[in-house]
Design a protein around this motif. Structure first.
Motif, mmCIF file in Angstrom:
data_model
loop_
_atom_site.group_PDB
_atom_site.id
_atom_site.type_symbol
_atom_site.label_atom_id
_atom_site.label_comp_id
_atom_site.label_asym_id
_atom_site.label_seq_id
_atom_site.Cartn_x
_atom_site.Cartn_y
_atom_site.Cartn_z
ATOM 1 N N GLN A 254 3.814 -18.783 -36.374
ATOM 2 C CA GLN A 254 5.265 -18.973 -36.495
ATOM 3 C C GLN A 254 5.985 -17.642 -36.688
ATOM 4 O O GLN A 254 7.015 -17.381 -36.072
ATOM 5 N N GLN A 255 5.398 -16.791 -37.571
ATOM 6 C CA GLN A 255 6.052 -15.522 -37.864
ATOM 7 C C GLN A 255 6.153 -14.645 -36.620
ATOM 8 O O GLN A 255 7.184 -14.030 -36.359
ATOM 9 N N GLN A 256 5.042 -14.634 -35.870
ATOM 10 C CA GLN A 256 5.019 -13.840 -34.640
ATOM 11 C C GLN A 256 6.073 -14.357 -33.661
ATOM 12 O O GLN A 256 6.781 -13.586 -33.016
ATOM 13 N N LEU A 257 6.198 -15.689 -33.618
ATOM 14 C CA LEU A 257 7.189 -16.296 -32.743
ATOM 15 C C LEU A 257 8.608 -15.908 -33.151
ATOM 16 O O LEU A 257 9.449 -15.587 -32.317
ATOM 17 N N MET A 258 8.842 -15.892 -34.490
ATOM 18 C CA MET A 258 10.160 -15.488 -34.981
ATOM 19 C C MET A 258 10.482 -14.063 -34.539
ATOM 20 O O MET A 258 11.608 -13.758 -34.155
ATOM 21 N N GLN A 259 9.459 -13.188 -34.620
ATOM 22 C CA GLN A 259 9.670 -11.803 -34.180
ATOM 23 C C GLN A 259 9.998 -11.744 -32.699
ATOM 24 O O GLN A 259 10.852 -10.959 -32.275
ATOM 25 N N GLU A 260 9.299 -12.590 -31.921
ATOM 26 C CA GLU A 260 9.575 -12.624 -30.488
ATOM 27 C C GLU A 260 11.009 -13.079 -30.234
ATOM 28 O O GLU A 260 11.702 -12.566 -29.371
ATOM 29 N N ILE A 261 11.442 -14.087 -31.010
ATOM 30 C CA ILE A 261 12.802 -14.587 -30.858
ATOM 31 C C ILE A 261 13.819 -13.492 -31.162
ATOM 32 O O ILE A 261 14.784 -13.298 -30.424
ATOM 33 N N GLU A 262 13.551 -12.738 -32.241
ATOM 34 C CA GLU A 262 14.454 -11.634 -32.572
ATOM 35 C C GLU A 262 14.534 -10.598 -31.458
ATOM 36 O O GLU A 262 15.616 -10.160 -31.078
ATOM 37 N N LYS A 263 13.348 -10.230 -30.948
ATOM 38 C CA LYS A 263 13.304 -9.278 -29.838
ATOM 39 C C LYS A 263 14.140 -9.783 -28.679
ATOM 40 O O LYS A 263 14.942 -9.060 -28.089
ATOM 41 N N MET A 264 13.935 -11.063 -28.351
ATOM 42 C CA MET A 264 14.654 -11.660 -27.236
ATOM 43 C C MET A 264 16.151 -11.645 -27.462
ATOM 44 O O MET A 264 16.920 -11.427 -26.532
ATOM 45 N N GLN A 265 16.553 -11.892 -28.718
ATOM 46 C CA GLN A 265 17.987 -11.924 -28.999
ATOM 47 C C GLN A 265 18.610 -10.552 -28.814
ATOM 48 O O GLN A 265 19.699 -10.420 -28.260
ATOM 49 N N VAL A 266 17.897 -9.519 -29.298
ATOM 50 C CA VAL A 266 18.402 -8.162 -29.097
ATOM 51 C C VAL A 266 18.469 -7.860 -27.597
ATOM 52 O O VAL A 266 19.503 -7.423 -27.080
ATOM 53 N N ARG A 267 17.361 -8.131 -26.908
ATOM 54 C CA ARG A 267 17.298 -7.860 -25.472
ATOM 55 C C ARG A 267 18.409 -8.603 -24.740
ATOM 56 O O ARG A 267 19.098 -8.062 -23.892
ATOM 57 N N ASP A 268 18.592 -9.858 -25.140
ATOM 58 C CA ASP A 268 19.577 -10.673 -24.460
ATOM 59 C C ASP A 268 20.998 -10.230 -24.750
ATOM 60 O O ASP A 268 21.851 -10.254 -23.856
ATOM 61 N N ALA B 299 9.969 -0.081 -35.385
ATOM 62 C CA ALA B 299 10.625 1.155 -34.944
ATOM 63 C C ALA B 299 10.312 1.407 -33.469
ATOM 64 O O ALA B 299 11.185 1.755 -32.672
ATOM 65 N N MET B 300 9.034 1.202 -33.140
ATOM 66 C CA MET B 300 8.569 1.333 -31.751
ATOM 67 C C MET B 300 9.345 0.396 -30.832
ATOM 68 O O MET B 300 9.830 0.796 -29.774
ATOM 69 N N GLU B 301 9.452 -0.845 -31.263
ATOM 70 C CA GLU B 301 10.157 -1.851 -30.468
ATOM 71 C C GLU B 301 11.622 -1.455 -30.259
ATOM 72 O O GLU B 301 12.160 -1.578 -29.163
ATOM 73 N N MET B 302 12.225 -0.929 -31.344
ATOM 74 C CA MET B 302 13.635 -0.545 -31.221
ATOM 75 C C MET B 302 13.815 0.632 -30.279
ATOM 76 O O MET B 302 14.755 0.664 -29.487
ATOM 77 N N ALA B 303 12.878 1.602 -30.362
ATOM 78 C CA ALA B 303 12.957 2.747 -29.459
ATOM 79 C C ALA B 303 12.822 2.277 -28.008
ATOM 80 O O ALA B 303 13.528 2.746 -27.111
ATOM 81 N N LYS B 304 11.923 1.312 -27.796
ATOM 82 C CA LYS B 304 11.710 0.779 -26.455
ATOM 83 C C LYS B 304 12.949 0.062 -25.941
ATOM 84 O O LYS B 304 13.357 0.240 -24.794
ATOM 85 N N GLN B 305 13.559 -0.706 -26.815
ATOM 86 C CA GLN B 305 14.754 -1.437 -26.383
ATOM 87 C C GLN B 305 15.917 -0.505 -26.113
ATOM 88 O O GLN B 305 16.727 -0.763 -25.227
ATOM 89 N N GLU B 306 15.969 0.592 -26.890
ATOM 90 C CA GLU B 306 17.025 1.558 -26.624
ATOM 91 C C GLU B 306 16.857 2.176 -25.235
ATOM 92 O O GLU B 306 17.821 2.342 -24.492
ATOM 93 N N MET B 307 15.598 2.504 -24.909
ATOM 94 C CA MET B 307 15.334 3.032 -23.567
ATOM 95 C C MET B 307 15.688 2.015 -22.494
ATOM 96 O O MET B 307 16.331 2.348 -21.497
ATOM 97 N N ASP B 308 15.213 0.786 -22.695
ATOM 98 C CA ASP B 308 15.508 -0.277 -21.733
ATOM 99 C C ASP B 308 17.008 -0.369 -21.495
ATOM 100 O O ASP B 308 17.472 -0.505 -20.374
#
Lengths: 82, 86, 82, 86, 82, 86
Positions: free
Chosen positions: B8-22, C13-22
């Motif tokens: 679940q925790q890993q999934l939450m992190q993925e969701i956060e990543k996706m939200q930033v990316r999105d 931090a790594m992820e954020m650096a990657k997203q900044e590049m993206d």
């Protein structure tokens, strides 16, 4: 990093949950941009939506959703979704 | 989906990543769209006040539009789930 | 693979650096294609840029950058960037 | 960003991956664009010499355009950083 | 997760294989949508392709492929593919 | 590419992931395209029968089109490999 036996694979479940999210986000984004093209007056006199634009958005969202249903059925029927 | 508890925790992190990316993708596409619709002349290197105002209106309209589609999307998703369960 | 405590997380931090590049790559690509549409004569008589095209590209890049600023402020103001 | 030293290498690898991915994406979008702008007739299965020349010009123009935007992008980024630091 | 010596890196080979697949999928998708725009009658009277559409698709695929060749040569020549 | 044997399985998993991702992307783009080409009026919230039929034809045409391009793509790829090997 991946289970190599026959039992259910948590990494796979994780991957599927991720793909489902990706899919829903992509569907939402496509609905946003499709309805934007259909409904929004591009002269941008001000930053508010008119009554006509608002009701167009509601109907557009509904119709867009119905199109996903028809396309889904047709892809499913022909097994084209692999 | 049925995700094991320990992931679940890993999934939450993925969701956060996706939200930033999105949200970055949304930002980029908003810039692209409002630039395309509002900026037509390249005789100067700075936006004039008409262009600036147009970009602001475009941006405002898009955000309101996006929020409204979001509400409808939520309703349509709930309806679909209700029908699936019935 | 990820720190589960409260201390700073190198993977994050790594992820954020990657997203900044993206993000920067996506911004650059969007600027390239937007200014291409606005500035380039599509008759393609030869493979060189004319004087007019070159100065259009410079101004277009500058204006595009300014639009990113306005949009960023508006998204920030309304907290829409989450 | 402030990335710990031991992850610098991993970041470099990510950058390399991104560069490959990005140059392939650029290649693909260039093909799409020049095909769309240059090829109109489908009465034969081979490009004629006008179409070939058009694709070459399109490709040449795009590369020069992209390089020029790259220079401007670099300048605008530096200016922005200078202003942030001031 | 990554070899830090000078010897061949399996993760790198893996990454390259993945990127080659990604590239081929993207090329195919672009060919599909480009030829769809050029060849298909959008009035959608029925769900079948006409004789004219079918032969257009064949020629379009062939020409699209040739364009990938020309563009590839030009990018290679100028070393723009990094 | 020359991928070590022990990574073949991982590669197969990547291919599967890609296929799912790609079929979802195809589904999404098909919805977008057929909606754009078939739905013009927003005076009601439900599709009328003309719009429905149009979406079905659009979808049918796209799938046949995509299959045909797939065959040609396979032929062109094989030809290219043969020429490379010669």
């Amino acid at each position: 990093m991946s289970a190599s036996g026959g039992q259910p694979d948590p990494a796979l479940a994780m991957e599927m949950a991720k793909q489902e999210m990706d899919y829903r986000v992509a569907l939402f984004n496509a609905m946003v941009s499709s309805c934007y093209e259909k409904c929004i007056d591009k002269r941008y006199k001000d930053g508010d939506l008119s009554v006509g634009e608002n009701s167009c958005i509601d109907r557009c969202s509904s119709k867009y959703w119905q199109v996903t249903g028809i396309v889904g059925q047709m892809l499913g029927a022909q097994g084209a979704m692999q | 989906g049925n995700v094991p508890a320990e992931q679940q925790q890993q999934l939450m992190q993925e969701i956060e990543k996706m939200q930033v990316r999105d949200s970055l993708r949304m930002y980029n596409s908003l810039v692209e769209r409002c630039f395309r619709d509002c900026v037509e002349s390249f005789r100067r290197k700075d936006l004039d006040s008409t262009e600036e105002k147009c970009v602001q209106s475009c941006c405002g309209k898009f955000m309101k539009h996006s929020a409204r589609v979001g509400i409808r999307f939520g309703e349509l998703s709930s309806e679909a789930e209700t029908q699936m369960a019935a």
